[in-house]
Design an enzyme around this catalytic site. Structure first.
Site, PDB file in Angstrom:
ATOM      1  N   LYS A  37       0.904  -1.142   0.000  1.00 41.50           N
ATOM      2  CA  LYS A  37       0.000   0.000   0.000  1.00 41.50           C
ATOM      3  C   LYS A  37       0.948   1.197   0.000  1.00 41.50           C
ATOM      4  O   LYS A  37       1.287   1.752   1.025  1.00 41.50           O
ATOM      5  CB  LYS A  37      -0.933   0.058   1.202  1.00 41.50           C
ATOM      6  CG  LYS A  37      -1.919   1.242   1.084  1.00 41.50           C
ATOM      7  CD  LYS A  37      -2.630   1.564   2.366  1.00 41.50           C
ATOM      8  CE  LYS A  37      -3.498   2.790   2.263  1.00 41.50           C
ATOM      9  NZ  LYS A  37      -4.768   2.598   1.567  1.00 41.50           N
ATOM     10  N   VAL A 118      -5.593   4.001  -2.497  1.00 38.68           N
ATOM     11  CA  VAL A 118      -5.841   4.894  -1.358  1.00 38.68           C
ATOM     12  C   VAL A 118      -7.189   5.560  -1.597  1.00 38.68           C
ATOM     13  O   VAL A 118      -7.401   6.207  -2.626  1.00 38.68           O
ATOM     14  CB  VAL A 118      -4.694   5.934  -1.197  1.00 38.68           C
ATOM     15  CG1 VAL A 118      -4.401   6.672  -2.494  1.00 38.68           C
ATOM     16  CG2 VAL A 118      -4.968   6.894  -0.063  1.00 38.68           C
TER      17      VAL A 118
END
Ligand SMILES: Nc1ncnc2c1ncn2[C@@H]1O[C@H](COP(=O)(O)OP(=O)(O)OP(=O)(O)O)[C@@H](O)[C@H]1O
Ligand SMILES: C[C@H](N)[C@H](N)CCCCCC(=O)O
Ligand SMILES: [Mg+2]
Length: 225
Positions: A37, A118
């Site tokens: 991420k 995100v």
């Protein structure tokens, strides 16, 4: 280079839960798997516990140390905002070339690489670069994660249409059961409606309670083929 991008119709929908569940399920199948991420907001090194990064590290079997967090989320900002705004709050901007280079190096690793976005697919990263541009630059298909709250149908159809209008491939849909009151739509009915309206291979992810949640999700790997 095998990979899949995990995106969503918005924030706090279920991307991390889906990504961590896929990590666990691929590992159980004996597959080599990496999960990143790359950009995360709303964290500091002192508040990583329970963060997306920490959850992915846990599912990957990595220790909760800065070395693990740097491998998963090297671009970290304190303010819980879109990366453009969170970076600006620190007087910074995301170095998109370095960001992309990190992502591509992770994708070059052996095995399967999962990339968590995100927020939703149209969150700004830096300047006019959106998550959708990032997905295109990665050349990856996406799994789209939707919630089951009242409003999710329009959010999901709009996100899917906008992604497909950009030529982005959406391999499947996970409908993650949202927290809701008694006036929430029926979960199963919402899953059926979204599957029918999107035409996507769809998996229902009911509300899980047993920690770690990623260890008790239904099989999601059918969406990777
Ligand atoms: N099906 C579910 N069962 C139980 N909890 C869920 C489910 N879906 C989402 N959650 C919970 O909702 C919260 C938000 O989910 P998650 O962190 O996966 O969202 P996200 O899309 O990754 O958000 P972000 O945009 O911040 O990365 C988490 O606490 C997560 O555990
Ligand atoms: C802090 C939060 N959990 C996410 N990491 C960032 C979500 C940005 C959403 C921006 C927007 O779509 O308005
Ligand atoms: Mg997340």
């Amino acid at each position: 280079m095998q990979g899949m991008f995990i995106s969503s119709t918005g924030t706090e929908i279920g991307k991390t839960l889906v990504t961590a569940s896929l990590v666990a399920q691929l590992r159980q199948q004996g597959q080599q798997v990496t999960a990143i991420k790359p950009v995360i907001s709303g964290v500091t090194d002192q508040t990583m516990a329970g963060s997306d990064t920490a959850i992915l590290a846990d599912a990957l079997g990595l220790p909760q140390i800065a070395e693990s967090w740097d491998k998963i989320s090297p671009f970290r900002y304190r303010a819980p905002l879109a990366p453009t705004m969170a970076a600006a709050a620190e007087g910074k901007t995301l170095d998109y070339d370095a960001f992309l280079a990190f992502c591509r190096s992770a994708l070059a690793a052996d095995g399967f690489t999962l990339v968590e976005g995100v927020g939703g697919s149209f969150v700004p990263l830096v300047g006019d670069k959106l998550v959708a541009d990032w997905i295109a630059d990665m050349g990856l298909a996406s799994i789209l994660v939707a919630g089951s709250y009242l409003g999710t149908i329009s959010h999901t159809l709009a996100t899917l249409e906008a992604m497909q209008a950009r030529g982005l491939s959406v391999a499947g849909l996970v409908v993650s059961e949202s927290l809701g009151g008694e006036d929430s739509p029926d979960f199963e009915e919402t899953v059926l409606a979204l599957a029918g309206l999107t035409g996507l291979k769809t998996v229902a992810l009911p509300r899980l309670t047993k920690q770690p949640l990623w260890a008790s999700a239904p099989d999601l790997t059918s969406l990777l083929v």
